[in-house]
Design a protein around this motif. Structure first.
Motif, PDB file in Angstrom:
ATOM      1  N   ASP A 201      -1.689  -0.957  -3.660  1.00 48.58           N
ATOM      2  CA  ASP A 201      -0.590  -0.927  -4.633  1.00 48.58           C
ATOM      3  C   ASP A 201       0.579  -0.127  -4.103  1.00 48.58           C
ATOM      4  OD1 ASP A 201      -1.728  -2.555  -6.506  1.00 48.58           O
ATOM      5  OD2 ASP A 201      -2.226  -0.976  -7.940  1.00 48.58           O
TER       6      ASP A 201
ATOM      7  N   ASP B 203       2.393  -2.188  -1.617  1.00 54.48           N
ATOM      8  CA  ASP B 203       3.136  -3.237  -2.318  1.00 54.48           C
ATOM      9  C   ASP B 203       4.454  -2.708  -2.880  1.00 54.48           C
ATOM     10  OD1 ASP B 203       1.214  -5.131  -1.817  1.00 54.48           O
ATOM     11  OD2 ASP B 203       0.346  -5.113  -3.831  1.00 54.48           O
ATOM     12  N   ALA B 204       4.472  -1.420  -3.233  1.00 53.12           N
ATOM     13  CA  ALA B 204       5.657  -0.831  -3.857  1.00 53.12           C
ATOM     14  C   ALA B 204       6.688  -0.342  -2.846  1.00 53.12           C
ATOM     15  CB  ALA B 204       5.240   0.329  -4.766  1.00 53.12           C
TER      16      ALA B 204
ATOM     17  N   ARG C  58      -4.841  -4.749   1.311  1.00 60.17           N
ATOM     18  CA  ARG C  58      -3.912  -4.576   0.199  1.00 60.17           C
ATOM     19  C   ARG C  58      -3.924  -3.144  -0.326  1.00 60.17           C
ATOM     20  NH1 ARG C  58      -2.892  -8.364  -5.192  1.00 60.17           N
ATOM     21  NH2 ARG C  58      -0.962  -7.294  -5.782  1.00 60.17           N
TER      22      ARG C  58
ATOM     23  N   SER D 163       8.712   1.797  -9.752  1.00 57.94           N
ATOM     24  CA  SER D 163       8.669   1.487  -8.322  1.00 57.94           C
ATOM     25  C   SER D 163       9.977   1.797  -7.600  1.00 57.94           C
ATOM     26  CB  SER D 163       8.268   0.021  -8.101  1.00 57.94           C
ATOM     27  OG  SER D 163       9.139  -0.857  -8.776  1.00 57.94           O
TER      28      SER D 163
ATOM     29  N   TYR E  17       2.941   0.185  -8.354  1.00 57.75           N
ATOM     30  CA  TYR E  17       2.430  -1.085  -7.869  1.00 57.75           C
ATOM     31  C   TYR E  17       3.617  -2.044  -7.835  1.00 57.75           C
ATOM     32  CZ  TYR E  17       2.189  -1.712 -12.957  1.00 57.75           C
ATOM     33  OH  TYR E  17       2.486  -1.741 -14.297  1.00 57.75           O
ATOM     34  N   LYS E  18       3.412  -3.224  -7.347  1.00 57.98           N
ATOM     35  CA  LYS E  18       4.515  -4.170  -7.173  1.00 57.98           C
ATOM     36  C   LYS E  18       5.258  -4.401  -8.485  1.00 57.98           C
ATOM     37  CE  LYS E  18       5.612  -8.662  -5.140  1.00 57.98           C
ATOM     38  NZ  LYS E  18       5.046  -9.873  -4.485  1.00 57.98           N
ATOM     39  N   ASN E  19       6.551  -4.105  -8.476  1.00 53.68           N
ATOM     40  CA  ASN E  19       7.446  -4.291  -9.620  1.00 53.68           C
ATOM     41  C   ASN E  19       7.067  -3.439 -10.837  1.00 53.68           C
ATOM     42  OD1 ASN E  19       8.981  -6.275  -8.242  1.00 53.68           O
ATOM     43  ND2 ASN E  19       7.483  -7.850  -8.807  1.00 53.68           N
ATOM     44  N   SER E  20       6.357  -2.346 -10.614  1.00 56.25           N
ATOM     45  CA  SER E  20       6.051  -1.434 -11.724  1.00 56.25           C
ATOM     46  C   SER E  20       7.336  -0.751 -12.185  1.00 56.25           C
ATOM     47  CB  SER E  20       5.016  -0.394 -11.294  1.00 56.25           C
ATOM     48  OG  SER E  20       5.509   0.419 -10.245  1.00 56.25           O
TER      49      SER E  20
END
Length: 370
Positions: free
Chosen positions: A73, A76-77, A71, A345, A339-342
């Motif tokens: 961040d 993920d983005a 993983r 992003s 990061y995911k859905n920051s």
């Protein structure tokens, strides 16, 4: 032409580079391993073609997670890993099992190997304890610390145990074929400030230079460490003279870099100025140039990546720009990477897709260690 097509053309061009290089385009360590020599030469070339993106502790943890295999961040983005990975060795000198950021050193070694196998780049920092007082790197209560650890000083023997533990860590960084994994090492950074015990108000110019030269000499000659590229990294500076005031010499520095965080008005202009000085001097000296640490208010300034960082750095030949960590626990700062859905992003994806920026998928194709 899209980014992937442009990079295919660049890849073909880089693969066709002649092996004959200018005389000065070699690391400072005359005994550098073949992989380290290749990394230096390839980074020197690559910085004229694009700028790698880096993130501190990227594989170790992120917002809301710790030690999840594979993983990131950043991934993920944007769907891709960084090209450069930063790792912290503070507390290694104490013989502890984990760093001051609570990351186990055996895990860090494993991730360094993973990054190497992917063709990415590893850089390490070291917020080592104050050897005179036993307190943290941020203990600035004495101006005698650097003097005390130089040869003849009362804490010199203790400091050697710190360096021996560092050498043991570095000597365990081996690939499957037994070769040593090259790393970028950034000791005693941000010394133009005075928040660390090695800062400008805590030691003399000569003491700082002597400390830097001593550790390079000790690691290379006493510990036979030859898979390290050394990074000279200041904090923000206002003149070229300030940048080089404590510079230990071209013979012990491979990378010219600086740290600069966005703390409000004037950041873009400061970033441009510092980048212009460092890249110009790196070119003159056949060195690699980098922004070794940065970060900004990405939760509030959601277009920070494409409206602040990218236009500021686009004109300059920088090997990489690295942003600091995304803490998994409440800390004095928030996330420095998406990061995911920051909130930032979507803008980061635009940053990722820009021709200037390089991430893991692109860098892996370039075989930096060959």
């Amino acid at each position: 032409m899209n980014k992937k097509g442009w990079w295919l053309m660049l890849l073909i061009a880089i693969c066709g580079i002649q092996t004959v290089r200018a005389q000065g385009e070699t690391p400072t360590d005359a005994k550098a391993t073949p992989e380290t020599l290749s990394l230096y030469k390839n980074l020197l070339k690559l910085q004229h073609e694009g700028m790698m993106f880096g993130h501190q502790d990227d594989l170790a943890y992120g917002i809301g997670w710790v030690y999840e295999e594979g993983r990131s961040d950043v991934k993920d983005a944007c769907g891709d890993y960084p090209a450069v990975y930063g790792w912290e060795l503070g507390h290694l000198e104490l013989g502890d099992a984990y760093s001051l950021d609570s990351v186990h050193f055996d895990k860090i070694q494993g991730w360094i190997k993973t990054v190497y196998e992917r063709g990415g780049v590893n850089t390490i920092s070291w917020h080592l304890r104050n050897p005179l007082t036993g307190e943290t790197s941020w203990d600035t209560s004495s101006k005698e610390v650097v003097r005390s650890i130089l040869p003849g000083g009362e804490k010199h023997a203790l400091f050697l145990t710190y360096l021996d533990r560092l050498a043991d860590f570095l000597n365990q960084l081996k690939a499957e074929d037994g070769s040593f994994i090259p790393v970028l090492f950034r000791p005693f950074h941000e010394h133009t400030g005075s928040w660390f015990w090695w800062g400008k108000d805590l030691c003399t110019v000569d003491e700082y230079k002597a400390l830097w030269r001593f550790i390079v000499d000790y690691l290379q000659k006493e510990k036979s460490i030859h898979h390290v590229l050394y990074t000279y990294s200041t904090d923000r500076f206002e003149t070229e003279a300030e940048y080089f005031e404590r510079y230990p010499g071209d013979d012990v520095v491979d990378i010219l870099a600086f740290d600069l965080y966005d703390r409000g008005a004037g950041y873009s202009e400061a970033l441009k100025y510092c980048a212009s000085v460092v890249t110009a001097e790196a070119k003159k000296r056949s060195k690699i140039a980098a922004v070794s640490e940065t970060g900004g208010p990405i939760a509030q300034n959601t277009e920070w990546w494409t409206k602040t960082v990218l236009p500021s750095l686009r004109p300059y030949d920088l090997s990489y720009v690295l942003v600091w960590r995304n803490p998994w626990q409440p800390a004095s700062h928030g996330a420095f990477a998406p990061y995911k859905n920051s909130p930032d992003s979507e803008d980061f994806v635009r940053f990722y897709n820009d021709r200037k920026t390089l991430f893991q998928k692109e860098v892996s194709k370039l075989k930096l260690y060959e």
